[in-house]
Scaffold this active site. Structure first.
Site, PDB file in Angstrom:
ATOM      1  N   GLY A   1      30.140  28.389  35.772  1.00 19.13           N
ATOM      2  CA  GLY A   1      31.153  29.359  36.485  1.00 19.13           C
ATOM      3  C   GLY A   1      31.123  30.933  35.676  1.00 19.13           C
ATOM      4  O   GLY A   1      30.519  30.916  34.905  1.00 19.13           O
ATOM      5  N   MET A   2      31.884  31.760  36.391  1.00 19.80           N
ATOM      6  CA  MET A   2      31.892  32.980  35.740  1.00 19.80           C
ATOM      7  C   MET A   2      32.452  33.242  34.356  1.00 19.80           C
ATOM      8  O   MET A   2      31.812  33.777  33.541  1.00 19.80           O
ATOM      9  CB  MET A   2      32.728  33.955  36.782  1.00 19.80           C
ATOM     10  N   VAL A   3      33.387  32.276  34.094  1.00 23.36           N
ATOM     11  CA  VAL A   3      34.079  32.382  32.790  1.00 23.36           C
ATOM     12  C   VAL A   3      33.027  31.517  31.976  1.00 23.36           C
ATOM     13  O   VAL A   3      32.802  32.049  30.739  1.00 23.36           O
ATOM     14  CB  VAL A   3      35.570  31.910  32.706  1.00 23.36           C
TER      15      VAL A   3
ATOM     16  N   ARG B   1      49.685  25.304  30.514  1.00 19.40           N
ATOM     17  CA  ARG B   1      50.362  26.503  29.822  1.00 19.40           C
ATOM     18  C   ARG B   1      51.888  26.518  29.547  1.00 19.40           C
ATOM     19  O   ARG B   1      52.415  26.698  28.375  1.00 19.40           O
ATOM     20  CB  ARG B   1      50.079  27.865  30.655  1.00 19.40           C
TER      21      ARG B   1
ATOM     22  N   CYS C   1      44.752  35.614  31.737  1.00 14.07           N
ATOM     23  CA  CYS C   1      44.123  37.017  31.382  1.00 14.07           C
ATOM     24  C   CYS C   1      45.259  38.314  31.424  1.00 14.07           C
ATOM     25  O   CYS C   1      45.027  39.153  30.451  1.00 14.07           O
ATOM     26  CB  CYS C   1      43.097  37.379  32.427  1.00 14.07           C
TER      27      CYS C   1
ATOM     28  N   HIS D   1      41.124  44.076  33.919  1.00 10.80           N
ATOM     29  CA  HIS D   1      42.248  44.422  34.366  1.00 10.80           C
ATOM     30  C   HIS D   1      43.099  45.433  33.782  1.00 10.80           C
ATOM     31  O   HIS D   1      42.703  45.649  32.547  1.00 10.80           O
ATOM     32  CB  HIS D   1      43.198  43.007  34.223  1.00 10.80           C
TER      33      HIS D   1
ATOM     34  N   ASN E   1      38.917  41.178  31.645  1.00  6.96           N
ATOM     35  CA  ASN E   1      39.879  40.143  31.787  1.00  6.96           C
ATOM     36  C   ASN E   1      38.676  38.564  31.839  1.00  6.96           C
ATOM     37  O   ASN E   1      39.108  37.401  31.366  1.00  6.96           O
ATOM     38  CB  ASN E   1      40.394  39.899  33.496  1.00  6.96           C
TER      39      ASN E   1
HETATM   40  C1  11C Z   1      43.283  36.603  38.423  1.00  5.47           C
HETATM   41  N1  11C Z   1      44.595  36.082  36.392  1.00  5.47           N
HETATM   42  O1  11C Z   1      42.976  37.688  37.932  1.00  5.47           O
HETATM   43  C2  11C Z   1      43.875  35.623  37.496  1.00  5.47           C
HETATM   44  C3  11C Z   1      42.780  34.674  37.092  1.00  5.47           C
HETATM   45  O2  11C Z   1      45.849  31.508  35.840  1.00  5.47           O
HETATM   46  O3  11C Z   1      44.142  31.422  34.443  1.00  5.47           O
HETATM   47  C4  11C Z   1      42.951  33.595  36.225  1.00  5.47           C
HETATM   48  C5  11C Z   1      43.985  32.733  36.631  1.00  5.47           C
HETATM   49  C6  11C Z   1      44.619  31.800  35.557  1.00  5.47           C
HETATM   50  O4  11C Z   1      43.534  36.370  39.669  1.00  5.47           O
END
Ligand code: 11C
Length: 329
Positions: free
Chosen positions: A10-12, A97, A126, A234, A307
């Site tokens: 995946g991307m991450v 979380r 992020c 971001h 991000n």
């Molecule tokens: C976004 N922050 O940019 C989100 C991506 O809860 O880990 C990561 C979503 C998360 O849409």
């Protein structure tokens, strides 16, 4: 360290591999894990090829640490399986979380709360990570009463489908849509799903996760999260009301001295952070630091970070580094 990367394609996940290599993390054995359709394919790490394993195979290999970036439902199902065999999971999804039994960690702020018993550790969202990186040192000095944050979020936060959507729109080609609307030449005030209170889940992550990481429920936060056609990182406008008065020079100095933060703030030279220049970097960039002249003890600033790096992969790897350095795995 035997390290599993779950969601390695995946991307991450791809950036996790890159960051592990760049930071020379002590990997003795790498176990890349991805969905069934990728099992048997290969990923490259430090010039060597590694075969992608299934989740079951990876659990049986009992890694010391598993870095997860495979979405919330996979994490809810599979992280406990790794934890049961003694693996410490660092999870990048929103699944754990807000679980009161799980720690939500930004290493520069609260890694000191980690113990050997923490087998599932949550990596924050992020947009929260870059926010709390700047808030934490200021909260310690001046006491934050209230934060008003608006985000301008990269489409990479949504994933590869969103990047494809924007590319298609540039070329005026029809294709799958990641969003309900075009993103090219647009700003969509809708990140993640809507909740019953009219806020999006992304906005509520900013509210709830910030309190948990700062270990202070009295900090008031309100957020608006907006998706914009940008890929580098971001950005956030942040208005902060403190308990105490402050000196802007001191604020700049505190942020300048905070590890992981780079202050870019000079109106004479048009110096301020921008996502185009934050891309690929691990720091959180802060600028446009100024007093809010409409209210006492209040300031405004602008925060930008990649991000996929500090907002995801880098923070996860930094947690793993802390565990190793402090013999918690
Ligand atoms: C976004 N922050 O940019 C989100 C991506 O809860 O880990 C990561 C979503 C998360 O849409």
């Amino acid at each position: 360290m035997k390290i599993a990367v779950v969601g390695a394609t995946g991307m991450v996940g791809e950036i996790m591999l890159k960051v592990l290599a760049e930071r020379n993390f002590p990997v003795t054995e790498l176990i890349p894990v991805a969905s069934e359709k990728s099992v048997g394919k290969e990923v490259e790490f430090k010039g060597k090829k590694y075969t992608i394993k299934s989740m079951e195979e990876a659990v049986m290999m009992k890694p010391d640490i598993a870095l997860f970036s495979a979405g919330g439902s996979i994490s809810l199902e599979c992280a406990p399986k790794f934890a049961e065999v003694g693996t410490t999971v660092i999870d990048n999804s929103s699944a754990w979380r807000m679980d009161p039994t799980k720690k939500l960690i930004v290493p520069e702020i609260n890694a000191d709360s980690l113990t050997k018993e923490d087998k599932i550790i949550a990596n924050p969202n992020c947009s929260t990570i870059q926010l709390v990186m700047a808030l934490s040192p200021l909260h310690k000095k001046y006491g934050i009463k209230r934060v008003v944050v608006s985000t301008y979020q990269s489409i990479t936060g949504t994933g590869v489908k969103a990047v494809k959507q924007l590319e298609n729109e540039y070329k005026d080609v029809k294709g799958d849509m990641a969003y309900n609307y075009p993103i090219h030449r647009n700003a969509i005030p809708h990140c993640d799903v809507f909740e019953d209170n009219g806020y999006t889940k992304e906005e509520m992550k900013l509210v709830k996760e910030t309190k948990k990481i700062l270990r202070d429920d009295t900090v008031l936060v309100t957020a608006t999260a907006v998706r914009i056609p940008v890929v580098g990182g971001h950005s956030e406008t942040v208005n902060i009301e403190f308990e105490k008065d402050f000196d802007l020079g001191d604020i700049r100095q505190i942020l300048h001295e905070t590890p992981g933060i780079t202050v870019q703030d000079n109106t004479d030279t048009n110096t301020y952070p921008m996502p185009l220049y934050a891309e690929g970097k691990d720091d959180v960039f802060v600028g446009r630091i100024r007093r809010d002249e409409s209210q006492k003890n209040t300031m405004n600033m602008w925060i930008v970070a990649d991000n996929l790096r500090k907002g995801a992969a880098t923070n996860t790897v930094q947690i793993a580094e802390y565990l190793v350095a402090n013999k918690l795995v």
